[in-house]
Design an enzyme around this catalytic site. Structure first.
Site, PDB file in Angstrom:
ATOM      1  N   ALA A  48       0.824  -1.225   0.000  1.00 41.53           N
ATOM      2  CA  ALA A  48       0.000   0.000   0.000  1.00 41.53           C
ATOM      3  C   ALA A  48       0.847   1.259   0.000  1.00 41.53           C
ATOM      4  O   ALA A  48       0.324   2.355   0.183  1.00 41.53           O
ATOM      5  CB  ALA A  48      -0.928  -0.009   1.211  1.00 41.53           C
ATOM      6  N   LEU A  50       3.792   4.126   1.046  1.00 40.18           N
ATOM      7  CA  LEU A  50       4.270   4.786   2.269  1.00 40.18           C
ATOM      8  C   LEU A  50       3.316   4.552   3.429  1.00 40.18           C
ATOM      9  O   LEU A  50       2.091   4.651   3.261  1.00 40.18           O
ATOM     10  CB  LEU A  50       4.353   6.291   1.981  1.00 40.18           C
ATOM     11  CG  LEU A  50       4.654   7.211   3.157  1.00 40.18           C
ATOM     12  CD1 LEU A  50       6.086   7.026   3.626  1.00 40.18           C
ATOM     13  CD2 LEU A  50       4.422   8.661   2.754  1.00 40.18           C
ATOM     14  N   LEU A  93       1.371   5.927   5.879  1.00 39.59           N
ATOM     15  CA  LEU A  93       0.891   7.300   6.005  1.00 39.59           C
ATOM     16  C   LEU A  93       0.867   7.771   7.460  1.00 39.59           C
ATOM     17  O   LEU A  93       0.890   8.967   7.720  1.00 39.59           O
ATOM     18  CB  LEU A  93      -0.500   7.424   5.378  1.00 39.59           C
ATOM     19  CG  LEU A  93      -0.506   7.221   3.844  1.00 39.59           C
ATOM     20  CD1 LEU A  93      -1.924   7.047   3.317  1.00 39.59           C
ATOM     21  CD2 LEU A  93       0.177   8.383   3.132  1.00 39.59           C
ATOM     22  N   GLU A 127       6.689   2.474  -6.596  1.00 38.15           N
ATOM     23  CA  GLU A 127       8.086   2.934  -6.716  1.00 38.15           C
ATOM     24  C   GLU A 127       9.056   1.795  -6.419  1.00 38.15           C
ATOM     25  O   GLU A 127      10.089   1.643  -7.079  1.00 38.15           O
ATOM     26  CB  GLU A 127       8.332   4.113  -5.770  1.00 38.15           C
ATOM     27  CG  GLU A 127       7.521   5.343  -6.149  1.00 38.15           C
ATOM     28  CD  GLU A 127       7.797   6.514  -5.234  1.00 38.15           C
ATOM     29  OE1 GLU A 127       8.586   7.390  -5.614  1.00 38.15           O
ATOM     30  OE2 GLU A 127       7.220   6.551  -4.127  1.00 38.15           O
ATOM     31  N   GLU A 178      -0.787   9.516  -4.404  1.00 40.39           N
ATOM     32  CA  GLU A 178      -0.164  10.674  -3.754  1.00 40.39           C
ATOM     33  C   GLU A 178      -0.957  11.947  -4.020  1.00 40.39           C
ATOM     34  O   GLU A 178      -1.142  12.785  -3.128  1.00 40.39           O
ATOM     35  CB  GLU A 178       1.282  10.868  -4.263  1.00 40.39           C
ATOM     36  CG  GLU A 178       2.286   9.882  -3.714  1.00 40.39           C
ATOM     37  CD  GLU A 178       2.351   8.554  -4.474  1.00 40.39           C
ATOM     38  OE1 GLU A 178       1.431   8.253  -5.267  1.00 40.39           O
ATOM     39  OE2 GLU A 178       3.317   7.811  -4.247  1.00 40.39           O
ATOM     40  N   GLY A 218       8.170  10.037  -3.534  1.00 41.65           N
ATOM     41  CA  GLY A 218       9.445  10.355  -2.881  1.00 41.65           C
ATOM     42  C   GLY A 218      10.425   9.204  -2.923  1.00 41.65           C
ATOM     43  O   GLY A 218      11.529   9.308  -2.399  1.00 41.65           O
TER      44      GLY A 218
HETATM   45  C1  1HE Z   1      -2.175   1.720   5.958  1.00 40.37           C
HETATM   46  C2  1HE Z   1      -1.836   2.034   4.631  1.00 40.37           C
HETATM   47  C3  1HE Z   1      -0.833   3.000   4.407  1.00 40.37           C
HETATM   48  C4  1HE Z   1      -3.371   0.520   4.624  1.00 40.37           C
HETATM   49  N1  1HE Z   1      -0.277   3.595   5.483  1.00 40.37           N
HETATM   50  N2  1HE Z   1      -1.596   2.344   6.998  1.00 40.37           N
HETATM   51  N3  1HE Z   1      -0.818   4.822   0.013  1.00 40.37           N
HETATM   52  C5  1HE Z   1      -2.145   4.937  -0.145  1.00 40.37           C
HETATM   53  O1  1HE Z   1      -2.697   6.020  -0.231  1.00 40.37           O
HETATM   54  C6  1HE Z   1      -2.926   3.655  -0.118  1.00 40.37           C
HETATM   55  C7  1HE Z   1      -3.718   3.562   1.188  1.00 40.37           C
HETATM   56  N4  1HE Z   1      -4.331   2.254   1.365  1.00 40.37           N
HETATM   57  C8  1HE Z   1      -5.455   1.852   0.707  1.00 40.37           C
HETATM   58  O2  1HE Z   1      -5.951   2.528  -0.185  1.00 40.37           O
HETATM   59  C9  1HE Z   1      -6.046   0.531   1.117  1.00 40.37           C
HETATM   60  O3  1HE Z   1      -5.555   0.204   2.418  1.00 40.37           O
HETATM   61  C10 1HE Z   1      -5.724  -0.650   0.161  1.00 40.37           C
HETATM   62  C11 1HE Z   1      -6.484  -0.455  -1.150  1.00 40.37           C
HETATM   63  C12 1HE Z   1      -4.225  -0.766  -0.126  1.00 40.37           C
HETATM   64  C13 1HE Z   1      -6.173  -1.981   0.820  1.00 40.37           C
HETATM   65  O4  1HE Z   1      -7.538  -1.869   1.224  1.00 40.37           O
HETATM   66  P1  1HE Z   1      -8.087  -2.900   2.290  1.00 40.37           P
HETATM   67  O5  1HE Z   1      -9.588  -2.641   2.400  1.00 40.37           O
HETATM   68  O6  1HE Z   1      -7.647  -4.280   1.976  1.00 40.37           O
HETATM   69  O7  1HE Z   1      -7.379  -2.527   3.699  1.00 40.37           O
HETATM   70  P2  1HE Z   1      -7.685  -1.327   4.709  1.00 40.37           P
HETATM   71  O8  1HE Z   1      -8.841  -1.682   5.592  1.00 40.37           O
HETATM   72  O9  1HE Z   1      -7.788  -0.022   4.032  1.00 40.37           O
HETATM   73  O10 1HE Z   1      -6.338  -1.276   5.567  1.00 40.37           O
HETATM   74  C14 1HE Z   1      -6.016  -2.260   6.541  1.00 40.37           C
HETATM   75  C15 1HE Z   1      -5.130  -1.612   7.557  1.00 40.37           C
HETATM   76  O11 1HE Z   1      -3.919  -1.185   6.929  1.00 40.37           O
HETATM   77  C16 1HE Z   1      -5.743  -0.346   8.151  1.00 40.37           C
HETATM   78  O12 1HE Z   1      -5.254  -0.215   9.478  1.00 40.37           O
HETATM   79  P3  1HE Z   1      -6.154  -0.641  10.756  1.00 40.37           P
HETATM   80  O13 1HE Z   1      -5.268  -0.337  11.916  1.00 40.37           O
HETATM   81  O14 1HE Z   1      -7.392   0.209  10.678  1.00 40.37           O
HETATM   82  O15 1HE Z   1      -6.464  -2.100  10.591  1.00 40.37           O
HETATM   83  C17 1HE Z   1      -5.175   0.741   7.305  1.00 40.37           C
HETATM   84  O16 1HE Z   1      -5.152   2.003   7.947  1.00 40.37           O
HETATM   85  C18 1HE Z   1      -3.759   0.237   7.094  1.00 40.37           C
HETATM   86  N5  1HE Z   1      -3.128   0.797   5.922  1.00 40.37           N
HETATM   87  N6  1HE Z   1      -2.589   1.266   3.822  1.00 40.37           N
HETATM   88  C19 1HE Z   1      -0.652   3.252   6.727  1.00 40.37           C
HETATM   89  N7  1HE Z   1      -0.415   3.334   3.191  1.00 40.37           N
HETATM   90  C20 1HE Z   1       8.151   7.783  -0.562  1.00 40.37           C
HETATM   91  S1  1HE Z   1       6.759   8.626  -0.878  1.00 40.37           S
HETATM   92  C21 1HE Z   1       5.547   7.447  -1.285  1.00 40.37           C
HETATM   93  C22 1HE Z   1       4.208   8.103  -1.186  1.00 40.37           C
HETATM   94  C23 1HE Z   1       3.127   7.121  -1.102  1.00 40.37           C
HETATM   95  O17 1HE Z   1       3.311   5.926  -1.113  1.00 40.37           O
HETATM   96  S2  1HE Z   1       1.553   7.791  -0.997  1.00 40.37           S
HETATM   97  C24 1HE Z   1       0.475   6.454  -1.169  1.00 40.37           C
HETATM   98  C25 1HE Z   1       0.088   5.909   0.172  1.00 40.37           C
END
Ligand code: 1HE
Length: 269
Positions: free
Chosen positions: A73, A75, A77, A123, A143, A151
């Site tokens: 998923a 970074l 966040l 990335e 992002e 990043g």
């Molecule tokens: C997370 C993250 C995360 C999940 N950081 N905690 N990335 C994103 O914007 C993608 C964000 N994630 C999602 O859109 C979804 O989680 C998924 C589509 C990947 C998966 O969905 P799903 O329904 O299977 O899982 P969920 O219920 O959303 O997430 C399960 C848990 O993982 C939940 O935590 P919980 O404590 O409530 O169980 C979520 O908060 C956690 N989780 N993704 C932190 N990314 C060097 S710069 C790079 C910049 C980027 O990468 S920006 C893109 C970030």
């Protein structure tokens, strides 16, 4: 040698979010934080850097994969909230260091992808050399919708794979690409059915491990750099690389095998 070993020194040094093992000449690195969808926190990124920076000589290729329903998923966040500008720069540079060790490390790296390959997860995948995607895979750069920017080297690597215009579209509009669409634009190297990614990735990593080391060096280190050079410098560099590779004993014995009807023919199935 087909035995599976947890890899001593790396294994002990790695955070719980990563797991390493070795099967013959292939080291397998798993993202192992499925409850957070393999989101990449600082500890994991430092662990990736340590792993690729300390591969033992017995490893000739790496397979990178993720546990759970998604490859990654991106970074984590939750680590972003309190970061100031200086810390943001240091953070991005730490990703650059880790992913450079993948792209320009000692051995070729195959990624086995499934589910979300998004943001920093994309990335990470883009820094590998061959990407096997199961049909569940989807690529995104969310992002834009989070008010941030790539990043982990995405601005450098992704335009070279898919072009600036497609990356702009993904970031501005939130467009996603399926595994199959990814194959048409250069993200998916091999498209496979559900549950087949690991086996295909391992097969390819084993195949790559059989290449002469100088060939793997030329392809992963020289080729991408030659492609960035002006043609004149590129031709000169290519001639040097070709002459070095063919003078190596590994090349000489393979050529001899072919000429004596012992080497493999090119086949197409
Ligand atoms: C997370 C993250 C995360 C999940 N950081 N905690 N990335 C994103 O914007 C993608 C964000 N994630 C999602 O859109 C979804 O989680 C998924 C589509 C990947 C998966 O969905 P799903 O329904 O299977 O899982 P969920 O219920 O959303 O997430 C399960 C848990 O993982 C939940 O935590 P919980 O404590 O409530 O169980 C979520 O908060 C956690 N989780 N993704 C932190 N990314 C060097 S710069 C790079 C910049 C980027 O990468 S920006 C893109 C970030």
């Amino acid at each position: 040698m087909n035995s599976t070993n947890s890899v001593g020194a790396w294994h002990e040094a790695l955070p719980a979010s990563l797991h390493a093992e070795q099967q013959g000449p292939v080291a397998i690195l798993r993202l192992r934080r499925p409850h957070k969808r393999n989101a990449l926190d600082d500890e994991t990124v430092f662990g990736i850097e340590a792993f690729f920076g300390s591969l033992p000589a017995s490893v000739a290729s790496v397979l990178l994969c993720g546990e759970g329903e998604h490859f990654s998923a991106g970074l984590d966040l939750s680590e972003l909230e309190e970061r100031d500008i200086q810390q943001g720069i240091a953070h991005s540079r730490s990703w650059h260091r880790a992913f450079e060790k993948i792209q320009f490390g000692r051995v070729p790296v195959v990624a086995a992808l499934h589910g979300a390959v998004v943001g920093g997860g994309l990335e990470l995948a883009a820094s590998t050399h061959v990407r096997v995607a199961e049909r569940s895979t989807y690529y995104a750069l969310p992002e834009g919708s989070r008010g941030i920017y790539v990043g982990g080297g995405g601005s450098v690597r992704l335009p070279r794979l898919i072009g600036v215009a497609r990356m702009m579209d993904m970031m501005l509009t939130g467009r996603t690409y399926s595994a199959e669409e990814g194959q048409a634009i250069g993200l998916t190297t091999y498209l496979v059915d559900a549950g087949k990614g690991f086996a295909k990735g391992l097969e390819l990593a084993n195949r790559i491990a059989q290449n002469a080391p100088l060939t793997n060096f030329a392809v992963t280190q020289a080729l991408p750099r030659i492609a960035e050079m002006d043609p004149g410098s590129g031709y000169a560099m290519e001639a040097l690389m070709a002459s070095i590779a063919q003078a190596d004993p590994a090349a000489k014995s393979r050529l001899k095998d072919f000429l004596q009807k012992r080497g493999p023919k090119v086949t197409h199935s």
